[in-house]
Design a protein around this motif. Structure first.
Motif, PDB file in Angstrom:
ATOM      1  N   HIS A 113     -10.412  -5.203  -3.541  1.00  0.00           N
ATOM      2  CA  HIS A 113     -11.524  -4.515  -4.189  1.00  0.00           C
ATOM      3  C   HIS A 113     -12.512  -5.561  -4.696  1.00  0.00           C
ATOM      4  CE1 HIS A 113      -9.228  -0.839  -4.101  1.00  0.00           C
ATOM      5  NE2 HIS A 113      -8.214  -1.517  -4.569  1.00  0.00           N
TER       6      HIS A 113
ATOM      7  N   ALA B 104      -7.080  15.504 -10.074  1.00  0.00           N
ATOM      8  CA  ALA B 104      -7.409  14.192  -9.511  1.00  0.00           C
ATOM      9  C   ALA B 104      -7.036  13.080 -10.484  1.00  0.00           C
ATOM     10  CB  ALA B 104      -8.895  14.126  -9.170  1.00  0.00           C
TER      11      ALA B 104
ATOM     12  N   MET C 233       0.829  -1.207   0.000  1.00  0.00           N
ATOM     13  CA  MET C 233       0.000   0.000   0.000  1.00  0.00           C
ATOM     14  C   MET C 233       0.860   1.252   0.000  1.00  0.00           C
ATOM     15  SD  MET C 233      -2.762   1.505  -0.204  1.00  0.00           S
ATOM     16  CE  MET C 233      -4.003   0.221  -0.201  1.00  0.00           C
TER      17      MET C 233
ATOM     18  N   ASN D 250       2.959   3.118  -4.969  1.00  0.00           N
ATOM     19  CA  ASN D 250       1.866   3.561  -5.816  1.00  0.00           C
ATOM     20  C   ASN D 250       0.982   2.379  -6.133  1.00  0.00           C
ATOM     21  OD1 ASN D 250       1.825   6.340  -6.525  1.00  0.00           O
ATOM     22  ND2 ASN D 250       3.843   6.016  -7.437  1.00  0.00           N
ATOM     23  N   PRO D 251      -0.351   2.622  -6.211  1.00  0.00           N
ATOM     24  CA  PRO D 251      -1.193   1.502  -6.623  1.00  0.00           C
ATOM     25  C   PRO D 251      -0.801   1.124  -8.052  1.00  0.00           C
ATOM     26  CG  PRO D 251      -2.450   3.553  -6.514  1.00  0.00           C
ATOM     27  CD  PRO D 251      -1.094   3.853  -6.028  1.00  0.00           C
TER      28      PRO D 251
ATOM     29  N   ARG E  95     -11.568   7.103  -7.153  1.00  0.00           N
ATOM     30  CA  ARG E  95     -11.873   6.956  -5.727  1.00  0.00           C
ATOM     31  C   ARG E  95     -12.760   8.102  -5.247  1.00  0.00           C
ATOM     32  NH1 ARG E  95      -6.511   5.340  -6.184  1.00  0.00           N
ATOM     33  NH2 ARG E  95      -5.577   7.238  -5.388  1.00  0.00           N
ATOM     34  N   ILE E  96     -12.572   9.279  -5.835  1.00  0.00           N
ATOM     35  CA  ILE E  96     -13.436  10.405  -5.447  1.00  0.00           C
ATOM     36  C   ILE E  96     -14.867  10.134  -5.900  1.00  0.00           C
ATOM     37  CG2 ILE E  96     -13.920  12.847  -5.898  1.00  0.00           C
ATOM     38  CD1 ILE E  96     -10.866  13.257  -5.960  1.00  0.00           C
TER      39      ILE E  96
ATOM     40  N   TYR F  47     -15.824   7.331   4.001  1.00  0.00           N
ATOM     41  CA  TYR F  47     -16.201   6.626   2.776  1.00  0.00           C
ATOM     42  C   TYR F  47     -16.091   5.122   3.017  1.00  0.00           C
ATOM     43  CZ  TYR F  47     -14.816  11.318   1.435  1.00  0.00           C
ATOM     44  OH  TYR F  47     -14.660  12.671   1.382  1.00  0.00           O
TER      45      TYR F  47
ATOM     46  N   ILE G 214      -7.774  11.022   0.085  1.00  0.00           N
ATOM     47  CA  ILE G 214      -8.704  11.924  -0.612  1.00  0.00           C
ATOM     48  C   ILE G 214      -8.702  13.305   0.038  1.00  0.00           C
ATOM     49  CG2 ILE G 214     -11.187  12.361  -0.925  1.00  0.00           C
ATOM     50  CD1 ILE G 214     -11.497   9.671  -2.023  1.00  0.00           C
TER      51      ILE G 214
ATOM     52  N   PHE H 204      -8.034   3.379 -16.379  1.00  0.00           N
ATOM     53  CA  PHE H 204      -7.181   4.476 -15.901  1.00  0.00           C
ATOM     54  C   PHE H 204      -7.971   5.378 -14.946  1.00  0.00           C
ATOM     55  CE2 PHE H 204      -5.833   8.911 -16.331  1.00  0.00           C
ATOM     56  CZ  PHE H 204      -4.552   8.798 -15.819  1.00  0.00           C
ATOM     57  N   VAL H 205      -9.189   5.714 -15.339  1.00  0.00           N
ATOM     58  CA  VAL H 205     -10.024   6.569 -14.487  1.00  0.00           C
ATOM     59  C   VAL H 205     -10.300   5.882 -13.161  1.00  0.00           C
ATOM     60  CG1 VAL H 205     -12.331   7.570 -14.244  1.00  0.00           C
ATOM     61  CG2 VAL H 205     -11.064   7.859 -16.370  1.00  0.00           C
TER      62      VAL H 205
ATOM     63  N   SER I 125      -7.282   6.071 -10.960  1.00  0.00           N
ATOM     64  CA  SER I 125      -6.807   7.399 -10.574  1.00  0.00           C
ATOM     65  C   SER I 125      -7.531   7.819  -9.296  1.00  0.00           C
ATOM     66  CB  SER I 125      -7.098   8.404 -11.686  1.00  0.00           C
ATOM     67  OG  SER I 125      -8.491   8.619 -11.769  1.00  0.00           O
ATOM     68  N   LYS I 126      -7.061   8.900  -8.708  1.00  0.00           N
ATOM     69  CA  LYS I 126      -7.745   9.392  -7.516  1.00  0.00           C
ATOM     70  C   LYS I 126      -9.164   9.806  -7.867  1.00  0.00           C
ATOM     71  CE  LYS I 126      -7.123  13.354  -5.276  1.00  0.00           C
ATOM     72  NZ  LYS I 126      -6.653  14.417  -4.379  1.00  0.00           N
TER      73      LYS I 126
ATOM     74  N   ASP J 101     -21.029   7.815  -1.936  1.00  0.00           N
ATOM     75  CA  ASP J 101     -21.265   7.406  -0.563  1.00  0.00           C
ATOM     76  C   ASP J 101     -21.599   8.608   0.327  1.00  0.00           C
ATOM     77  OD1 ASP J 101     -21.401   5.677   1.483  1.00  0.00           O
ATOM     78  OD2 ASP J 101     -19.249   5.446   1.776  1.00  0.00           O
TER      79      ASP J 101
ATOM     80  N   LEU K 210     -16.311   7.222  -6.106  1.00  0.00           N
ATOM     81  CA  LEU K 210     -16.857   6.288  -5.117  1.00  0.00           C
ATOM     82  C   LEU K 210     -17.213   7.011  -3.822  1.00  0.00           C
ATOM     83  CD1 LEU K 210     -14.627   3.091  -5.296  1.00  0.00           C
ATOM     84  CD2 LEU K 210     -17.023   3.310  -5.892  1.00  0.00           C
ATOM     85  N   ALA K 211     -16.302   7.893  -3.400  1.00  0.00           N
ATOM     86  CA  ALA K 211     -16.509   8.622  -2.153  1.00  0.00           C
ATOM     87  C   ALA K 211     -17.747   9.512  -2.258  1.00  0.00           C
ATOM     88  CB  ALA K 211     -15.278   9.470  -1.841  1.00  0.00           C
TER      89      ALA K 211
END
Lengths: 381, 251
Positions: free
Chosen positions: A372, B120, A1, A4-5, A226-227, B98, B109, A218-219, A222-223, A233, A229-230
């Motif tokens: 995941h 991002a 972890m 880099n992923p 994750r944004i 999250y 994040i 790629f998307v 990328s962060k 939620d 997904l966040a």
């Protein structure tokens, strides 16, 4: 972890490999050209389903109007092909030679201004990318900046799909009306109706699909992924962590629109016509079902889901034309009730553990896969 | 008072702030000032408008009238994300984390870089990010849980994680809405210890019901009642104010 992923996880590489094997080797070798062209038609919808995975699965934005963007791409391509097919020699029996036949039938004597750019293949291909992006940007900015979301957004996109269909049907002289744009023949002089052209177009399409898959992966990694997904939620937490939630939603919506448009453009090339029956509410909802059946969180699931549903649709409607609609409804209900994560969810729950147990010496890959559990692709049906 | 006339030593100045929901004034002509490095606690009975005050400062609710200035910037005119960029961080009452992401990703994040769409997309998890995430994770007692899915954390750990997500933003003003609500006694003690550590070099605005906890951390206390300030000052002074005893501390 701490590192880099990785760009692609191991299971995604396997997924890409299996899909490539299936689409590039197995299907072209085992199917005749008629069946292969059917697969090509199914695959055009998988672009839309892929867009929905990003927009709906990850971003939580359910669009019931993806047919709009599929149609935009399809019409952009069809307009180019139609203009090429409507050369002065081909249309000399018309009262105005050199314009598409349906315009002539509708007493239009001059090519409308918005058709002019479609004389050029470069501009037409550019339009396939740019027009849906701009259109989605306008819708997205209008909705998301005002915090319209969820069911309201879904209903509005559905209304837009209905409006566009009515517009296309109503403006017969400019759009070809209910029949759509038909009798498309050549692309830069290359006859797209022959078997060999269909064979080549199939591979062009597979290449485009892999391009889109890589962009989607790629998307996802990328962060931004994750944004998304966040945001799905806890939207407020993302907003109060300093992000403009609306901009991220607009991006996801635009990306899904461009994917759908590429699919539409390829559809026109493969099938040889474009009509409003691919734009309206019913096809748009069907496209959501493809993504749901595949698993709305699974990038690979989008492709398999689309193929499975369309294959079932073709074979069922060949044998029991009346039953198909009921079967389609039943399929959707069954998937939502039994496999809320679609084929990919079923795969991850039942098949993947079996594989992992068989190759249990590879402990590391198991831990990567379980990180995941929702997001992994289903490498096969 | 006009902007610019205020003494520059106030970090946050709330002036004649009013918000009305269909005629009901949840916050009514409220004014208070927070200094640099001050810990201010807002207490008051349910429905006094405490959370609304935080909502107004962070931009979640738009003020009907009045002004909020933070380092000379008028916050009432800024968007929520611009307020965050100005240096205001806010923790919600119920733990807002999250669930689908790991503890590491939750913290990442909130790391203040790559906040635009393009940023991002091109964001790289470099050594600086990893180091900072690990540093914060250690502070919030979650260092050994970085790879765990956040939904598996206990309630108290989720509260810590959200506090950590704010820490990583490094805000100049930290607003906490009931940070110890629903925590066990030992978690409460640990949280108090955590808050003591993180309030250095920043101002903190806390809403809390736990009086022992308030006494422990507060420099100054505001008692809010029906959208207005009932009493303001040190905990000692507030505790002995007959008005406060009547409406709040009495029962």
């Amino acid at each position: 972890m701490t590192a880099n992923p990785r760009f692609f996880s191991r299971s995604e590489l396997v997924g890409l490999g299996v899909l490539a094997l299936l689409l590039v080797v197995i299907l072209p070798m085992s199917l005749d050209i008629f069946r292969l062209n059917l697969v090509a038609k199914y695959l055009t919808y998988s672009f839309v389903a892929l867009g929905l995975v990003i927009c709906w699965g990850y971003g939580g934005i359910l669009s019931l109007g993806q047919g709009v963007f599929f149609g935009i791409g399809g019409y952009c391509m069809a307009m180019f092909l139609k203009l090429e097919a409507s050369s002065v020699e081909n249309t000399k029996i018309q009262s105005t030679p050199g314009i598409p036949d349906f315009m002539d039938w509708n007493q239009i004597t001059q090519l409308p201004l918005f058709w002019q750019p479609f004389h050029s293949l470069t501009l037409s291909i550019l339009a396939v990318f740019v027009v849906p992006a701009i259109f989605a940007f306008i819708i997205g900015a209008a909705m998301f900046k005002r915090r319209v979301g969820g069911v309201y957004f879904a209903i509005i996109t559905q209304a837009i799909a209905a409006i566009l269909t009515i517009l296309i049907v109503g403006q017969q002289g400019y759009t070809g009306g209910i029949n759509g744009i038909t009798d498309l023949r050549t692309l830069h002089g290359w006859d797209i109706r022959t078997d060999s052209a269909k064979f080549i177009l199939y591979f062009v399409e597979v290449a485009c699909l892999f391009g889109c898959l890589l962009v989607a992966l790629f998307v996802k990694h990328s962060k931004l992924g994750r944004i998304l997904l966040a945001m799905r939620d806890k939207e407020d937490r993302v907003r109060f962590s300093g992000y403009s939630v609306a901009n991220f939603k607009i991006f996801a919506f635009c990306l899904s629109a461009v994917f759908a448009s590429i699919g539409g453009a390829l559809f026109t090339l493969e099938v040889g016509f474009m009509s409003p029956s691919f734009v309206g509410i019913v096809p748009s909802i069907e496209m959501v079902i493809y993504a749901a059946v595949g698993g709305r969180m699974s990038i690979f699931g989008a492709v398999y889901g689309t193929m499975v549903v369309n294959y079932a649709k073709t074979s069922l409607s060949e044998s029991f034309p009346e039953l198909w609609q009921f079967a389609f409804g039943a399929l959707f209900i069954a998937v939502v009730m039994l496999f809320p994560n679609g084929l990919a969810g079923a795969w991850n729950e039942y098949v993947q553990p079996l594989i992992d147990r068989t190759f249990s010496r590879n402990k590391r890959s198991t831990s990567v896969a379980s990180e995941h559990p929702l997001a992994n692709g289903a490498p096969a049906e | 008072m006009e902007i610019g006339q205020q003494p520059p030593d106030f970090l946050l100045a709330v002036d004649a702030l009013t918000v009305s929901f269909d005629g009901f004034k949840a916050v009514n002509d409220l004014s208070f000032y927070v200094d640099e490095n001050e810990i201010r606690v807002i207490i008051g009975p349910n429905g006094a408008g405490k959370t609304t005050v935080l909502d107004l400062i962070c931009g979640k609710t738009k003020a009907t009238s009045g002004s909020i200035t933070f380092r000379g910037k008028e916050l009432t005119k800024l968007s929520e994300n611009a307020i965050v960029h100005a240096g205001v961080g806010r923790k919600f009452q119920t733990p807002s984390i999250y669930d689908d992401l790991t503890v590491f990703e939750n913290l990442e994040i909130s790391y203040p870089r790559g906040r635009s769409v393009f940023g991002a997309l091109t964001f790289k998890r470099d050594a600086a990010v990893t180091e900072r995430v690990e540093e914060v994770a250690e502070m919030i007692f979650l260092k050994d849980r970085l790879n765990m899915s956040a939904q598996l954390l206990s309630h108290g750990q989720k509260q810590w994680l959200e506090i950590g997500m704010l820490l990583i933003q490094d805000p100049e003003l930290l607003m906490l809405d009931e940070p110890v609500a629903g925590m066990s006694v030992s978690e409460r003690a640990k949280t108090a210890e955590l808050l003591h550590r993180i309030i250095k070099n920043r101002s903190v605005l806390v809403i809390e019901h736990d009086m022992k906890f308030v006494e422990d951390i507060a420099h100054k206390v505001i008692v809010l009642h029906q959208g207005k300030i009932l009493s303001e000052g040190s905990m000692e002074k507030v505790k002995n104010d007959p008005k406060v005893i009547e409406v709040y501390l009495g029962h």
